[in-house]
Write a protein that holds these residues in place. Structure first.
Motif, mmCIF file in Angstrom:
data_model
loop_
_atom_site.group_PDB
_atom_site.id
_atom_site.type_symbol
_atom_site.label_atom_id
_atom_site.label_comp_id
_atom_site.label_asym_id
_atom_site.label_seq_id
_atom_site.Cartn_x
_atom_site.Cartn_y
_atom_site.Cartn_z
ATOM 1 N N GLY A 16 0.816 -1.202 0.000
ATOM 2 C CA GLY A 16 0.000 0.000 0.000
ATOM 3 C C GLY A 16 0.852 1.254 0.000
ATOM 4 N N SER A 17 0.223 2.373 -0.211
ATOM 5 C CA SER A 17 0.925 3.653 -0.284
ATOM 6 C C SER A 17 0.843 4.376 1.059
ATOM 7 C CB SER A 17 0.321 4.519 -1.390
ATOM 8 O OG SER A 17 0.440 3.878 -2.645
ATOM 9 N N TYR A 18 1.898 5.158 1.346
ATOM 10 C CA TYR A 18 1.977 5.829 2.636
ATOM 11 C C TYR A 18 2.444 7.266 2.480
ATOM 12 C CZ TYR A 18 2.005 1.026 4.416
ATOM 13 O OH TYR A 18 1.700 -0.283 4.680
ATOM 14 N N TRP A 19 1.939 8.104 3.376
ATOM 15 C CA TRP A 19 2.539 9.398 3.594
ATOM 16 C C TRP A 19 3.675 9.211 4.608
ATOM 17 C CZ3 TRP A 19 2.013 13.795 1.042
ATOM 18 C CH2 TRP A 19 0.847 14.035 0.305
ATOM 19 N N ILE A 20 4.820 9.806 4.324
ATOM 20 C CA ILE A 20 5.935 9.785 5.273
ATOM 21 C C ILE A 20 6.108 11.214 5.780
ATOM 22 C CG2 ILE A 20 8.354 9.223 5.660
ATOM 23 C CD1 ILE A 20 8.214 7.408 3.198
ATOM 24 N N ILE A 21 5.881 11.392 7.055
ATOM 25 C CA ILE A 21 5.977 12.705 7.700
ATOM 26 C C ILE A 21 7.222 12.701 8.584
ATOM 27 C CG2 ILE A 21 4.787 14.440 9.069
ATOM 28 C CD1 ILE A 21 3.188 13.525 6.614
ATOM 29 N N THR A 22 8.149 13.636 8.368
ATOM 30 C CA THR A 22 9.356 13.692 9.185
ATOM 31 C C THR A 22 9.592 15.111 9.686
ATOM 32 O OG1 THR A 22 10.769 14.044 7.245
ATOM 33 C CG2 THR A 22 10.468 11.773 7.981
ATOM 34 N N GLY A 23 10.328 15.200 10.759
ATOM 35 C CA GLY A 23 10.661 16.502 11.316
ATOM 36 C C GLY A 23 11.704 16.379 12.395
ATOM 37 N N ARG A 24 12.107 17.524 12.922
ATOM 38 C CA ARG A 24 13.106 17.556 13.987
ATOM 39 C C ARG A 24 12.568 18.331 15.189
ATOM 40 N NH1 ARG A 24 18.301 20.134 11.800
ATOM 41 N NH2 ARG A 24 16.772 21.455 10.746
ATOM 42 N N SER A 25 13.227 18.139 16.315
ATOM 43 C CA SER A 25 12.741 18.710 17.565
ATOM 44 C C SER A 25 12.968 20.216 17.629
ATOM 45 C CB SER A 25 13.425 18.017 18.749
ATOM 46 O OG SER A 25 14.820 18.199 18.694
ATOM 47 N N PHE A 26 12.344 20.843 18.638
ATOM 48 C CA PHE A 26 12.408 22.297 18.792
ATOM 49 C C PHE A 26 13.844 22.803 18.898
ATOM 50 C CE2 PHE A 26 7.999 22.305 21.025
ATOM 51 C CZ PHE A 26 7.373 22.206 19.805
ATOM 52 N N GLU A 27 14.772 21.957 19.343
ATOM 53 C CA GLU A 27 16.169 22.376 19.423
ATOM 54 C C GLU A 27 16.729 22.771 18.059
ATOM 55 O OE1 GLU A 27 15.084 20.143 22.910
ATOM 56 O OE2 GLU A 27 15.049 19.497 20.811
ATOM 57 N N SER A 28 16.110 22.279 16.983
ATOM 58 C CA SER A 28 16.591 22.609 15.637
ATOM 59 C C SER A 28 16.412 24.091 15.312
ATOM 60 C CB SER A 28 15.866 21.763 14.587
ATOM 61 O OG SER A 28 14.477 22.083 14.544
ATOM 62 N N ILE A 29 15.577 24.793 16.079
ATOM 63 C CA ILE A 29 15.415 26.242 15.877
ATOM 64 C C ILE A 29 16.753 26.957 16.024
ATOM 65 C CG2 ILE A 29 14.355 28.336 16.847
ATOM 66 C CD1 ILE A 29 11.949 26.595 17.623
ATOM 67 N N LEU A 30 17.616 26.443 16.891
ATOM 68 C CA LEU A 30 18.940 27.039 17.081
ATOM 69 C C LEU A 30 19.753 27.016 15.794
ATOM 70 C CD1 LEU A 30 19.810 25.356 20.505
ATOM 71 C CD2 LEU A 30 18.998 27.700 20.160
ATOM 72 N N GLY A 31 19.450 26.055 14.921
ATOM 73 C CA GLY A 31 20.159 25.958 13.650
ATOM 74 C C GLY A 31 19.664 26.941 12.604
#
Length: 346
Positions: A77-92
């Motif tokens: 079957g087909s899927y949506w892949i949702i990814t992200g990083r934590s709030f600490e990534s705001i520093l970047g």
């Protein structure tokens, strides 16, 4: 496992509890990340937008959605892949804009970097209005100091992560009740056999709370003395020896580094680079373990991210390890799991 979706105004949009796979990683001294596999038949997937937020009922950390894609699989079957990083990534998202020198108290030095580049920068567009710094009162933090260091152009995240990693402390960015991003330094609690102040937390087959484990040690890349060379422009090179060891135990390496013209003390600069090189070439000790976090010792009640605990296997290996990563996962085959990673290089 239940995840709440927030929009850019931090308003709750949806409760996401329908997914085929869920992986959420919290880290003590680094950026965490999340990955969700959601079937394309999930009707509300269009509400999951880039730069929206995810919060998880078992974690104090939050995630920022960064990527969204469809993966087509004729068999499964087909899927949506949702990814992200934590709030600490705001520093970047910020660099150290102006030439900045820090020294002395570590917390004050990091606060200076964050104030000048995120909270109260000289350029108004650089300000993040709902970002605040929370001072730690823990003596394990307030007693730390840094040598004189100079920066310009580096990412704020990289600088803070390096300073904290060298000192064995963590940092986090959490969301408070006023929808503010709160930066804080923190140090875990020692709950291992090496202390007598706090109750022990021990994971071992004899307590039936260690499901499986692997112990890894390597001195293959270990170095304890570095010869550092560097020069400003056409000047003759300056050499500095950093580290001490003798005989067969001495393991040497060489580092040729560039030196900016505005470096005021070349010896201090080369010593800093030498210590960084040695820190990158320490003896590696890692304990990976799948533990039961719900019975004898409950995670986020009896022990927390950054705490040091005792991990023992059936072969007599016993190590004090700091919990530096906790991975929550759930899928159709394995159900819910929580897998920690312990760092024994303490």
């Amino acid at each position: 496992m239940q995840t709440i979706l927030l929009n850019k105004k931090f308003e709750s949009i949806d409760i996401i509890d329908y997914f085929n796979s869920f992986i959420w990683s919290d880290r003590f001294c680094d950026v965490g990340d999340v990955e969700l596999y959601i079937g394309t038949n999930y009707q509300k997937v269009n509400q999951i937008l880039k730069d929206y937020y995810l919060v998880f009922n078992e974690s104090e950390h939050g995630m920022i959605i960064e990527e969204k894609e469809i993966q087509t699989d004729p068999e499964n079957g087909s899927y949506w892949i949702i990814t992200g990083r934590s709030f600490e990534s705001i520093l970047g998202r910020r660099i150290i804009w102006n030439k900045t020198t820090i020294n002395g108290n570590l917390q004050s030095a990091i606060k200076k970097i964050i104030n000048e580049n995120i909270i109260s920068p000289s350029i108004p567009d650089r300000k993040i209005s709902n970002f605040i710094f929370k001072d730690s009162t823990d003596t394990a933090i307030t007693s730390l100091a840094v040598d004189t260091l100079e920066y310009q152009g580096e990412y704020v995240l990289d600088v803070i992560q390096k300073i904290c990693s060298d000192k064995g402390i963590g940092f986090k960015v959490t969301l408070n009740a006023s929808d503010q991003f709160v930066f804080q330094l923190y140090s875990g609690t020692d709950r291992s056999y090496s202390q007598e102040k706090n109750p022990y937390v021990v994971f071992s087959p004899k307590f039936d709370n260690l499901v499986n484990s692997s112990f890894y040690e390597s001195c293959k890349e270990y170095k304890n003395v570095v010869l550092v060379a560097g020069a400003k422009g056409s000047d003759a090179k300056t050499y500095r020896s950093v580290g001490t060891a003798s005989g067969v135990e001495r393991r040497e390496t060489y580092l040729d580094t560039s030196v900016d013209q505005d470096v005021t003390n070349i010896n201090t600069y080369l010593d800093q680079k030498g210590n960084e090189e040695l820190n990158n070439n320490k003896v590696k000790e890692v304990v990976d373990a799948e533990i039961d976090t719900t019975r004898m010792y409950v995670y986020n009640k009896d022990f927390f991210l950054g705490d040091s605990v005792q991990v023992e296997d059936e072969y007599g290996n016993s190590k004090k390890g700091r919990l530096e990563e906790m991975v929550y996962s759930q899928d159709d085959q394995n159900g819910e799991t929580r897998i920690p990673t312990f760092n024994t290089n303490l």
